[in-house]
Scaffold this motif. Sequence first.
Motif: not given
Length: 260
Positions: A106-121
């Motif tokens: 939800k953070y990635a979606s709601r913030n247009n991936n703001y600041g992210l280099s990678h996502l780990i689920l």
Amino acid sequence: MGYYVNVEPGVKLYVEDLNPGGSKTIVFLHGWPLSHKQFEYQFNVLPSKGYRCIGIDWRGFGDSDKPYHGYNLDRLADDIRMVVEALKLTNFALAGHSTGGAIAVKYASRNNNYGLSHLILIDAAVPTGFTKQTAAQLLNESLNDRPKMMRDITDMFFFQYISPPFADWFFQTGMQAAGWSTAAIIKMLSEFNLEADLGTINVPTLIVHGTHDKVIPFSQAEEMHRKIRNSQLIPFHYSGHGSFYCERDKLNQLLQQFVK
């Protein structure tokens, strides 16, 4: 180093910030009903390898404030955004376990991936959480005998053997949450669907999931992998819902290989 960050008037989140001078940053979001302490066996290793590791307790859990409001994915994701801005984080990896994985998506979606280099689920509760039946049972237990509910959760969480002292520690970590926030998240977990959010993720994504997971079935990890571009799925064949502990060495190695 631990400190608090204001996310709205009267609500502060606890942040554990290890190795602030590290060259790569990984922000960890715990699962329900735990706290940043669940990542002890990542925090033991990764800072010594040069990583800055930041553990955030959501509102209502761990050492954070425990208001009676704000227990929905949008607000929880906005809380993370407030911490990101307060710490001026850029080019960071976001790692979420279970419900923490839902908050990360939800953070990635709601913030247009703001600041992210990678996502780990990690054993993420994505795209959905609990079934209505499971949620109803857990909600009833949470409101009437929360210690028994937490003991039952402990018993089903891990595939590998855990010692009685470890089970007691895990139990106490869950009991540190407020009763009302524990119940509110159960309700939330029966209501959301993140299918539409998965297509908005545009950073490299690592999906780790125990094949013996009794909480969030492995089929949901396969669905995530199909719907998130540039994702890779790594099955953990000796893990249940607690792969961060059951196969901690493997996870730590993967994180170092993925976030370089």
